[in-house]
Write a protein that holds these residues in place. Structure first.
Motif, PDB file in Angstrom:
ATOM      1  N   PRO A 204      32.841  44.551  60.913  1.00 33.06           N
ATOM      2  CA  PRO A 204      32.134  45.830  60.826  1.00 33.06           C
ATOM      3  C   PRO A 204      32.884  46.840  59.965  1.00 33.06           C
ATOM      4  CG  PRO A 204      32.094  44.997  63.074  1.00 33.06           C
ATOM      5  CD  PRO A 204      32.995  44.083  62.301  1.00 33.06           C
ATOM      6  N   ASP A 205      32.168  47.468  59.062  1.00 29.36           N
ATOM      7  CA  ASP A 205      32.697  48.473  58.132  1.00 29.36           C
ATOM      8  C   ASP A 205      33.755  47.907  57.188  1.00 29.36           C
ATOM      9  OD1 ASP A 205      31.028  50.553  58.748  1.00 29.36           O
ATOM     10  OD2 ASP A 205      32.366  51.455  60.224  1.00 29.36           O
ATOM     11  N   GLY A 206      33.688  46.606  56.914  1.00 29.61           N
ATOM     12  CA  GLY A 206      34.608  46.017  55.945  1.00 29.61           C
ATOM     13  C   GLY A 206      34.106  46.074  54.510  1.00 29.61           C
ATOM     14  N   ASP A 207      32.953  46.723  54.306  1.00 30.68           N
ATOM     15  CA  ASP A 207      32.310  46.685  52.986  1.00 30.68           C
ATOM     16  C   ASP A 207      33.118  47.405  51.910  1.00 30.68           C
ATOM     17  OD1 ASP A 207      29.325  45.798  54.007  1.00 30.68           O
ATOM     18  OD2 ASP A 207      30.274  47.220  55.360  1.00 30.68           O
ATOM     19  N   VAL A 208      33.741  48.525  52.266  1.00 28.25           N
ATOM     20  CA  VAL A 208      34.528  49.247  51.263  1.00 28.25           C
ATOM     21  C   VAL A 208      35.647  48.354  50.740  1.00 28.25           C
ATOM     22  CG1 VAL A 208      36.124  51.171  50.881  1.00 28.25           C
ATOM     23  CG2 VAL A 208      33.971  51.558  52.090  1.00 28.25           C
ATOM     24  N   ALA A 209      36.350  47.699  51.635  1.00 27.24           N
ATOM     25  CA  ALA A 209      37.431  46.803  51.216  1.00 27.24           C
ATOM     26  C   ALA A 209      36.887  45.653  50.371  1.00 27.24           C
ATOM     27  CB  ALA A 209      38.178  46.265  52.432  1.00 27.24           C
ATOM     28  N   LEU A 210      35.724  45.114  50.746  1.00 23.64           N
ATOM     29  CA  LEU A 210      35.147  43.994  50.005  1.00 23.64           C
ATOM     30  C   LEU A 210      34.857  44.386  48.558  1.00 23.64           C
ATOM     31  CD1 LEU A 210      33.919  41.092  50.080  1.00 23.64           C
ATOM     32  CD2 LEU A 210      31.723  42.183  50.612  1.00 23.64           C
ATOM     33  N   PHE A 211      34.240  45.549  48.349  1.00 20.09           N
ATOM     34  CA  PHE A 211      33.821  45.907  46.998  1.00 20.09           C
ATOM     35  C   PHE A 211      34.913  46.607  46.193  1.00 20.09           C
ATOM     36  CE2 PHE A 211      29.775  44.859  48.891  1.00 20.09           C
ATOM     37  CZ  PHE A 211      29.149  44.174  47.854  1.00 20.09           C
ATOM     38  N   THR A 212      35.839  47.277  46.837  1.00 20.32           N
ATOM     39  CA  THR A 212      37.000  47.735  46.071  1.00 20.32           C
ATOM     40  C   THR A 212      37.843  46.538  45.655  1.00 20.32           C
ATOM     41  OG1 THR A 212      38.226  48.163  48.120  1.00 20.32           O
ATOM     42  CG2 THR A 212      37.110  50.036  47.105  1.00 20.32           C
ATOM     43  N   GLY A 213      37.927  45.543  46.529  1.00 19.54           N
ATOM     44  CA  GLY A 213      38.613  44.306  46.158  1.00 19.54           C
ATOM     45  C   GLY A 213      37.922  43.612  44.995  1.00 19.54           C
ATOM     46  N   LEU A 214      36.582  43.657  44.982  1.00 15.87           N
ATOM     47  CA  LEU A 214      35.838  43.071  43.862  1.00 15.87           C
ATOM     48  C   LEU A 214      36.138  43.812  42.565  1.00 15.87           C
ATOM     49  CD1 LEU A 214      33.720  41.242  42.568  1.00 15.87           C
ATOM     50  CD2 LEU A 214      31.939  42.765  43.479  1.00 15.87           C
ATOM     51  N   LEU A 215      36.195  45.140  42.618  1.00 19.30           N
ATOM     52  CA  LEU A 215      36.504  45.903  41.408  1.00 19.30           C
ATOM     53  C   LEU A 215      37.876  45.531  40.867  1.00 19.30           C
ATOM     54  CD1 LEU A 215      35.607  48.136  39.426  1.00 19.30           C
ATOM     55  CD2 LEU A 215      36.733  49.787  40.962  1.00 19.30           C
ATOM     56  N   ALA A 216      38.860  45.419  41.773  1.00 19.55           N
ATOM     57  CA  ALA A 216      40.204  45.020  41.340  1.00 19.55           C
ATOM     58  C   ALA A 216      40.173  43.626  40.718  1.00 19.55           C
ATOM     59  CB  ALA A 216      41.165  45.066  42.517  1.00 19.55           C
ATOM     60  N   TYR A 217      39.412  42.713  41.318  1.00 16.42           N
ATOM     61  CA  TYR A 217      39.295  41.348  40.794  1.00 16.42           C
ATOM     62  C   TYR A 217      38.680  41.363  39.389  1.00 16.42           C
ATOM     63  CZ  TYR A 217      37.864  36.411  40.588  1.00 16.42           C
ATOM     64  OH  TYR A 217      37.674  35.104  40.219  1.00 16.42           O
ATOM     65  N   LEU A 218      37.639  42.158  39.203  1.00 15.55           N
ATOM     66  CA  LEU A 218      36.997  42.235  37.889  1.00 15.55           C
ATOM     67  C   LEU A 218      37.985  42.719  36.836  1.00 15.55           C
ATOM     68  CD1 LEU A 218      33.612  43.869  39.002  1.00 15.55           C
ATOM     69  CD2 LEU A 218      33.954  41.487  38.297  1.00 15.55           C
ATOM     70  N   GLY A 219      38.821  43.686  37.222  1.00 12.60           N
ATOM     71  CA  GLY A 219      39.831  44.167  36.290  1.00 12.60           C
ATOM     72  C   GLY A 219      40.887  43.126  35.987  1.00 12.60           C
ATOM     73  N   GLN A 220      41.316  42.403  37.010  1.00 13.12           N
ATOM     74  CA  GLN A 220      42.364  41.403  36.832  1.00 13.12           C
ATOM     75  C   GLN A 220      41.891  40.218  36.008  1.00 13.12           C
ATOM     76  OE1 GLN A 220      43.170  40.526  40.911  1.00 13.12           O
ATOM     77  NE2 GLN A 220      44.126  42.527  41.324  1.00 13.12           N
ATOM     78  N   HIS A 221      40.599  39.928  36.040  1.00  7.01           N
ATOM     79  CA  HIS A 221      40.074  38.733  35.374  1.00  7.01           C
ATOM     80  C   HIS A 221      39.283  39.083  34.110  1.00  7.01           C
ATOM     81  CE1 HIS A 221      41.151  37.154  39.317  1.00  7.01           C
ATOM     82  NE2 HIS A 221      41.142  35.943  38.764  1.00  7.01           N
TER      83      HIS A 221
END
Length: 935
Positions: A204-221
């Motif tokens: 529950p309420d893990g969505d911010v971490a999921l999509f900020t993590g996705l943004l970091a992944y997009l930058g790293q890759h």
């Protein structure tokens, strides 16, 4: 129902005996498909329980007396305590015209922004996120994008049950293009998971971490669209830095997902250009809802996946006209036509257009704040329209206490009895669906007409008319002189285009001159439709030649009549590109088949520099559980009911699928707390408790509970779920956190359980737990008792209301605690009661059907006492398909006869062939029968 914006045709007659008009097969929102609720509307338009006349303190009154009292009390309260001492609480069930008049009265003539809506409970975080990123509350994409995408990410959305028509569009597209991928992000394994390639059972309420993590992944890759970022956005560096606060292991810890799950999802997203992220209440109903929205939008801005066919963030609304309310400014922090309360230029523009004596200068009280102000006495006069906050607001018991203590409460509603109406000093009878005439806007910005097909019963009036009459009596007659909803819509359209010239996203100025004939013929259209562009022409009309221009200028108006005399068919092609106008295709107005309006593919946002804003978001984790309340309660909806059941509760068909309040609990948690399937459970929070039926299922996340919010005091003994939720809100949007509530669960020590069917609505006072549901011919009742020392025959008699000459058949086994009693009045069953020491094993659907059967043969009457059909009669089992009344037993038998797929079941039984929301459940039964046959 819901935010899909389904379209219906026009009925030929207006009598109550006629069914609603059929769905329009060419309506671009739904192409003639309806959800189960829409399909059952004919069962909800009767006059049973309707409020048909104004009432003052419980006595019938005339309209003049009631309206004079409302107007004089509000005027006196304002004179003594100021404009902020009064408030309107309105609803996404209002039509746009209703909303417009209410907002105009409050913000422009009373001079307060204390008008808010139950849309605050479902869409406010999306509004706030859009405004932070885009500079306006703009939905960039269209429904067509769901069919064009190669990847659809569903976040906090049980689309199969809550937006089944959209779900079926996706399912149909998937059948044509099997390579399309679907990811579901939801703590529960809902029926939507049936279509998903990947289900991320997020904490529950893990969505911010999921999509900020996705943004970091997009930058790293190196999966970024750097040209789009540079040209059309600002703030990317800060957003990427904040998103990098957690490494993959940290994201896994914050989301409850494995690093492998995260890696597969992130890789899929980064590699798929045509991606649509659809989100709904699981994102919005959170204390971090706005950050969730912006975390999603950040990822689409970073990849340039916005405003393009098959790509973009997509908020699907939770109510029929939440979008229309946003357009007219029906929220406390908005002005009309997507203008801003905080902006002095906007305030001046609206005041001049309305020729208003004042305009609200500051943001008003949002929903939770509003009822807190009612409780502490700051709000002294409250008008509630078309909603039931005693049941739907968080901390519902405190809200009810506040309303009860308020010096003056007005409620406009269609029913004489709801949990809110019972506390009104003045009750005003408002028009219901089928009697209302106006417009609604769906999630893809498509405005559609809702036309009447039923006469107004009794002394009922439409909401816009009621509000306008009060406005006149408060001394604002000229401003509220509208004679028809067409005039209201034309004024609304004119305001949207007033001094706009592309500076604001919402512009339907092409309709500022609409007259009654044009309004009646109005076809569905997507905004924007600016006056400079091609308008949407009624069927049979053609635009003038290119270059013909409007003969009237853009100026404030006090009456729509000035515009209605203007040329009816203007066209003026735009010279150059309007900032922020839709990308691709025709200008706003009638478009060639297949063309849709989208925003932002080439930038042109509504911020001062026309660039989107990345929002720097740092993920945080909030622990709300404690030793006393160790579980997390998630609240939501079910497939066949809507909000607080004021309409769907009338339908026997819609009550077949799930007929009582329940709580889902994981098997491990059920074992830990000693709760069995079908037990009655007490779910508690620091604010209150409810009694609900336990449903033990592995679909539920361990450590969490799920319960629906629909049941009220009208339908259950103790089922008002929002009595448990806290008034905790998102600090930006003001939207309550309804999906992350600390709770505990325990078994209710029932001494006896019961099930009954009865022709009359029962009066229940001795049962600790009861829930009533409409069925064909009467009512079905679930019961549980804290005491088993009860005269069951006497209880049955009071339950059924049997006449002295009724025939009674009964079976009693007192040692076993088993009692079965049936009463017959002539050839008709008056009622049947089944009592057992545990959950009652009775064929409920079959028992309910017997209320409509004829019983001449005594042997047939004995089958009632047995609680199951005899001889060749078949028991359909629990209803799976509400649209066609198909039960689980019928589906299982069809599988045994060779139907090995959902499609085959549909061909044989029609189940799943209308709205499709039951298809996932059908698949579960099919798979289980095939597995059983193989063992």
């Amino acid at each position: 129902m819901g935010g899909g914006g389904a379209g219906r045709g026009r009925a030929g007659g207006r009598g109550r005996s006629r069914p609603p008009p059929p769905p329009h097969p060419n309506h671009p929102a739904n192409f003639g498909r309806l959800c189960s609720k829409g399909s059952a509307l004919a069962e909800t338009v009767d006059l049973d329980g309707r409020l048909l006349h104004p009432e003052i303190h419980g006595r019938r009154a005339g309209w003049d007396e009631a309206l004079d009292l409302v107007a004089s009390t509000f005027s006196q309260t304002i004179a003594e305590h100021g404009p902020d001492s009064v408030a309107f609480y309105v609803s996404g069930q209002l039509l746009t015209e209703d909303y417009y008049v209410a907002n105009k009265l409050m913000k422009g003539f009373i001079g307060s922004a204390n008008i808010d809506t139950n849309s605050r409970l479902c869409m406010a975080s999306s509004v706030a996120g859009h405004r932070r990123a885009f500079g306006a509350d703009t939905v960039p994409g269209t429904y067509e994008d769901l069919e064009l995408a190669d990847l659809i990410v569903l976040v906090g959305s049980n689309l199969a049950w809550c937006h089944p028509v959209l779900y079926q569009r996706i399912a149909a597209a998937r059948e044509k293009r099997p390579e399309m991928k679907i990811v579901l992000v939801d703590p529960r394994r809902t029926m939507t998971a049936d279509i998903a390639d990947m289900h991320l059972a997020i904490a529950p309420d893990g969505d911010v971490a999921l999509f900020t993590g996705l943004l970091a992944y997009l930058g790293q890759h190196n999966a970024l669209d750097r040209a789009y970022i540079t040209t059309h956005t600002t703030g990317f560096g800060q957003a990427l830095f904040a998103a990098s606060a957690l490494d993959l292991a940290g994201v896994a810890a914050a989301t409850g997902l494995s690093e492998d799950e995260l890696g597969r999802f992130y890789s899929l997203f980064s590699a798929t250009a045509k991606t649509v992220t659809v989100y709904s209440q699981g994102v919005n109903q959170s204390s971090s809802g706005t950050d969730k929205v912006n975390a999603i939008i950040n990822c689409h801005l970073a990849t340039g996946r916005i405003g393009k066919p098959g790509a973009g963030p997509f908020s699907v609304t939770g109510q029929p006209n939440a979008m229309g309310g946003r357009e007219v400014g029906g929220m406390a922090n908005m002005l009309a036509a997507h203008m801003e309360v905080e902006n002095p230029e906007h305030r001046d523009r609206v005041q001049r257009f309305w020729n208003a004596p004042t305009v609200a200068e500051k943001t008003g009280l949002k929903a939770v704040e509003m009822f807190e102000a009612v409780a502490d006495g700051r709000i002294k006069a409250l008008w509630i329209m078309a909603t039931n906050p005693v049941d739907s607001m968080p901390d519902a018991d405190a809200v009810e206490a506040a309303i009860k203590a308020c010096p003056f409460v007005v409620v406009s509603d269609v029913l004489a009895q709801t949990d809110t109406v019972r506390h009104a000093h003045v009750r005003l009878p408002a028009a219901a669906w089928g009697e209302k005439d106006g417009t609604v806007t769906n999630s893809e910005r498509r405005i559609s007409r809702q036309r009447t097909f039923l006469d107004l019963p009794g002394e009922v009036l439409p909401d816009w008319r009621i509000v306008a009459e009060v406005g006149k009596r408060m001394g604002f007659g000229e401003a509220f002189s509208h004679a028809t909803p067409a005039e209201v819509f034309a004024e609304h359209s004119a305001l949207s285009g007033f001094e706009n010239d592309g500076a604001r996203d919402f512009d339907i100025g092409a309709y500022a001159g609409v007259d009654a004939e044009g309004y009646e013929a109005l076809e569905p259209f997507q905004w924007p439709a600016p006056r400079q562009g091609t308008p949407l022409w009624p069927v049979g009309h053609l635009p003038l030649k290119g270059g013909d221009r409007l003969s009237y200028g853009l100026s404030p108006i006090s009456s729509v009549a000035e515009l209605s005399e203007a040329p009816k068919l203007p066209i003026s092609p735009l010279e150059g590109e309007m900032a922020g106008r839709p990308e691709g295709g025709a200008q706003a107005g009638l478009k060639p088949e297949g063309e849709h309006t989208r925003f932002f593919a080439n930038g042109n946002f509504y911020t001062p520099d026309r660039k989107a804003r990345f929002i720097a978001i740092r993920p945080t984790t909030e622990i709300r559980t404690s030793p006393d309340y160790p579980l997390i309660l998630n609240t939501g909806r079910i497939r066949d009911h809507w909000h607080t059941m004021t309409r769907t509760g009338k339908s026997p068909r819609l009550s077949q699928h799930i007929a009582e309040p329940f709580v889902e609990i994981h098997p491990a948690d059920a074992a830990l707390y000693g709760i069995g399937d079908a037990d009655i459970a007490r779910v508690s929070s620091p604010r209150g408790d409810v009694l609900v039926r336990a449903l033990v299922t592995a679909r539920q996340r361990q450590g969490s509970l799920f319960a629906p919010m629909h049941w009220t005091d009208q339908f259950a003994a103790k089922g008002r779920l929002d009595a448990l939720t806290a008034p905790l809100t998102d600090p930006i949007s003001g939207q309550p956190a309804l999906k992350h509530v600390a709770a505990r669960i325990e078994k209710f020590a029932a001494k006896a359980f019961g099930f009954a069917v009865t022709r009359r609505r029962p009066e229940l006072d001795i049962a600790a737990y009861w829930a009533v549901a409409k069925c064909k011919g009467g009512w079905r009742v679930e019961l549980a008792f804290g005491d088993d020392d009860i005269d069951w025959s006497g209880f049955a008699g009071s339950l059924f209301g049997t006449s002295p000459g009724a025939e009674i058949l009964a079976y009693h086994d007192r040692d076993a605690g088993q009692h079965r009693i049936a009463a017959f009045d002539g050839d008709q069953l008056s009622g049947a009661l089944f009592v057992a020491p545990g959950p009652v094993a009775v064929s409920r659907g079959w028992a309910a059907e017997q209320l409509s059967a004829d019983y001449v043969d005594r042997r047939g009457r004995l089958a009632i006492v047995a609680g199951r059909p005899g001889g060749i009669d078949a028991d359909r089992g629990a209803i799976v398909c509400s649209c066609f009344g198909v039960g689980a037993n019928q589906i299982a038998e069809a599988v045994r006869q060779g139907c090995g797929s959902v499609a085959a079941i549909g061909a044989a039984l029609h189940a799943g062939t209308n709205c499709g929301s039951c298809r996932a459940e059908i698949r579960v039964i099919v798979d289980a029968q095939i597995l059983q046959a193989a063992e």
